[in-house]
Design a protein around this motif. Structure first.
Motif, short mmCIF file in Angstrom:
data_model
loop_
_atom_site.label_atom_id
_atom_site.label_comp_id
_atom_site.label_asym_id
_atom_site.label_seq_id
_atom_site.Cartn_x
_atom_site.Cartn_y
_atom_site.Cartn_z
N LYS A 1 -52.00 10.85 46.13
CA LYS A 1 -52.23 9.87 45.52
C LYS A 1 -52.53 8.47 46.21
O LYS A 1 -53.45 7.88 46.24
CB LYS A 1 -51.10 9.86 44.61
CG LYS A 1 -51.61 8.92 42.99
CD LYS A 1 -50.76 9.21 42.02
CE LYS A 1 -50.68 8.24 40.95
NZ LYS A 1 -49.53 8.56 40.08
N LYS B 1 -53.63 22.17 49.26
CA LYS B 1 -53.82 23.15 50.37
C LYS B 1 -55.17 23.17 50.94
O LYS B 1 -55.48 23.42 52.09
CB LYS B 1 -53.65 24.59 49.78
CG LYS B 1 -52.32 24.99 49.52
CD LYS B 1 -52.20 26.52 49.31
CE LYS B 1 -52.13 26.79 48.15
NZ LYS B 1 -51.87 28.36 47.64
N GLN B 2 -56.25 22.28 50.15
CA GLN B 2 -57.46 22.02 50.85
C GLN B 2 -57.79 20.65 50.63
O GLN B 2 -58.17 20.22 49.70
CB GLN B 2 -58.57 23.03 50.11
CG GLN B 2 -58.17 24.53 50.20
CD GLN B 2 -58.95 25.27 49.38
OE1 GLN B 2 -60.40 25.25 49.64
NE2 GLN B 2 -58.30 25.90 48.39
N LEU B 3 -57.57 20.05 51.94
CA LEU B 3 -57.90 18.55 51.83
C LEU B 3 -59.29 18.31 51.22
O LEU B 3 -59.51 17.28 50.70
CB LEU B 3 -57.52 18.09 53.15
CG LEU B 3 -57.51 16.47 53.22
CD1 LEU B 3 -56.60 15.74 52.35
CD2 LEU B 3 -57.19 16.11 54.72
N ASP B 4 -60.29 19.03 51.76
CA ASP B 4 -61.89 18.72 51.59
C ASP B 4 -62.21 18.89 50.04
O ASP B 4 -63.31 18.57 49.67
CB ASP B 4 -62.49 19.58 52.51
CG ASP B 4 -62.22 20.93 52.44
OD1 ASP B 4 -63.07 21.81 51.85
OD2 ASP B 4 -61.50 21.53 52.93
N TYR C 1 -60.43 17.08 47.91
CA TYR C 1 -60.10 15.93 47.48
C TYR C 1 -60.60 14.48 48.30
O TYR C 1 -60.97 13.43 47.80
CB TYR C 1 -58.54 15.43 47.62
CG TYR C 1 -57.84 16.94 46.80
CD1 TYR C 1 -58.00 16.90 45.50
CD2 TYR C 1 -57.50 17.76 47.52
CE1 TYR C 1 -57.35 18.04 44.99
CE2 TYR C 1 -56.95 18.85 47.07
CZ TYR C 1 -56.71 18.93 45.64
OH TYR C 1 -56.29 20.00 45.25
N GLU D 1 -58.01 14.43 39.72
CA GLU D 1 -57.54 14.39 38.38
C GLU D 1 -56.88 15.46 37.92
O GLU D 1 -55.79 15.55 37.12
CB GLU D 1 -58.46 13.75 37.40
CG GLU D 1 -58.84 12.35 37.26
CD GLU D 1 -59.74 11.61 36.37
OE1 GLU D 1 -60.37 12.59 35.55
OE2 GLU D 1 -59.93 10.61 36.29
N VAL E 1 -54.89 17.42 39.79
CA VAL E 1 -53.56 17.60 40.35
C VAL E 1 -52.92 16.41 39.92
O VAL E 1 -51.55 16.64 39.74
CB VAL E 1 -53.58 17.68 41.68
CG1 VAL E 1 -54.16 19.18 41.95
CG2 VAL E 1 -54.54 16.72 42.65
N LYS F 1 -46.52 18.88 35.86
CA LYS F 1 -46.67 19.37 34.56
C LYS F 1 -46.23 20.96 34.86
O LYS F 1 -46.67 21.52 35.89
CB LYS F 1 -47.93 19.17 34.41
CG LYS F 1 -49.02 19.26 35.05
CD LYS F 1 -50.29 18.64 34.96
CE LYS F 1 -51.27 18.48 35.95
NZ LYS F 1 -52.42 17.74 35.96
N ARG G 1 -57.77 29.14 50.22
CA ARG G 1 -59.01 29.27 50.86
C ARG G 1 -59.12 30.53 51.50
O ARG G 1 -58.32 31.08 51.96
CB ARG G 1 -58.87 28.23 52.19
CG ARG G 1 -60.14 28.02 52.62
CD ARG G 1 -60.13 27.16 53.87
NE ARG G 1 -59.65 25.87 53.85
CZ ARG G 1 -60.34 24.70 53.36
NH1 ARG G 1 -61.66 25.07 53.13
NH2 ARG G 1 -59.99 23.50 53.33
#
Lengths: 194, 180
Positions: free
Chosen positions: A80, A116-119, A121, A172, A174, B138, B160
């Protein structure tokens, strides 16, 4: 990740080509360390590996930084803040995912708190694999980024504006709704993104 | 070893709390099992009469087969130099209630807040049970044994899939490096 026509995105005018030539040798890296990967940065910055010879300097404010180096795992709470930081940076900007945590979760593959997958976000330009990557690998990653900026293929920051809905939806999902005050329309106009 | 000091202190405890089970685990370490309704009284006595000013931690264990939560209170005395772990059991429900000891030790608020977040135990008398570390959380409390981490992480953060094309790309990159 959307249907981007690469030819249009990578098209540059002569002035932009000249600007990229200048940009590639004065990259400022945001000194924002997430996770444990930051321990490899001090040797990279200081005299032994000396990343300043490529014009890369650590810098403390997001407004003046060009590179966002995501060093290691990201908990949802950190993600965030990272997104707030990313949106404050001035375009053009580049994101480097550092370490296997940003690629597929790494040793946190089973964690309830880390993404786990930066791409999903943020638009990532380059991944440096390894746990941890050695300073040589970081230097090589930076060199690759410099090459990509020079030949005009590192244009992923435009994707953030064009596919904003995709990224916003994942963000949004997560951590809920956050108003980041990013004015997409005027930014697209200002940077002439088509 | 005869654990003289430890046994002496256990005698003190036994004179007040007759039904508790005390064991000396090793030198300077005592474990006490007591019924949950007597914990507050025990903690008060530890602080006021037996010279235990320091609450080191509160921890929680989920015994899913026995359908119970175990709360462990660790007390430390700077003069006696004996660590006392008081264990109590409470029934394992969706929202089990237990009394807070934050009126005796202020820092207990943080331990209880953490346990509330990770196990879902509600501490009555603690006015600050907001989200602590997992502010965007949550779902059910993550440290319970019936919470399946793998399922949750795939659902929320995705996974992945390995693509063999990546290896080819990397190998090409490595070959070009070797030539240089």
């Amino acid at each position: 990740m959307g249907d981007l026509k690469k030819g249009k995105l990578t098209h540059r005018t002569v002035w932009e080509k000249i600007a990229d030539k200048l940009r590639k040798r004065s990259l400022w890296m945001l000194h924002y360390c997430t996770g444990c990967g930051a321990v490899e940065l001090p040797p990279t910055m200081t005299s032994r590996f000396d990343m300043e010879r490529f014009g890369i300097v650590p810098y403390v404010t997001p407004r003046q930084a060009d590179i966002l180096l995501v060093t290691g795992y990201l908990s949802v709470k950190t993600l965030k803040r990272l997104i707030l930081v990313y949106e404050q940076m001035q375009s053009p900007k580049w994101v480097i995912g550092f370490g296997s945590c940003t690629i597929n979760g790494g040793m946190y593959w089973n964690s309830y708190a880390t993404i786990k997958q930066l791409d999903n976000y943020l638009p990532v330009d380059l991944y440096i694999a390894g746990c941890m990557p050695r300073p040589e690998a970081i230097i090589r990653g930076f060199n690759r980024l410099i090459e990509d900026i020079d030949n005009g293929s590192a244009q992923n920051w435009k994707k953030y504006y064009l596919n904003y809905e995709f990224y916003k939806k994942n963000q949004e999902y997560v951590f809920g709704e956050v108003n980041t005050n990013l004015d997409i329309k005027s930014d697209i106009k200002r940077f002439k993104i088509k | 070893m005869d654990y003289e000091r430890e046994n002496e202190f256990i005698k003190d405890i036994k004179s007040v709390f007759k039904e508790v089970v005390c064991t000396v685990k090793r030198e300077r370490r005592i474990e006490i099992e007591l019924p949950s309704e007597r914990l507050f009284e025990f903690a008060t006595r530890m602080q006021k009469n037996w010279d235990y000013p320091h609450l080191s931690a509160i921890s929680c264990v989920d015994w899913i087969k026995e359908n119970q939560f175990e709360l462990v209170y660790h007390f430390w005395s700077y003069n006696k130099k004996i660590l006392v772990s008081a264990k109590i059991r409470i029934p394992r429900e969706d929202e089990p209630h237990f009394e807070s000891i934050s009126s005796l030790w202020q820092p207990a608020k943080f331990f209880e807040r953490d346990i509330h977040e990770m196990f879902g135990v509600v501490f009555d008398g603690n006015d600050d049970l907001e989200k602590f570390i997992l502010t965007e959380w949550k779902g059910s409390p993550p440290m319970r044994k019936d919470f399946i981490t793998r399922k949750y992480s795939i659902e929320f953060y995705g996974e992945r899939k390995y693509n063999p094309e990546w290896m080819k790309e990397l190998k090409k990159l490595g070959d070009s490096n070797d030539k240089n």
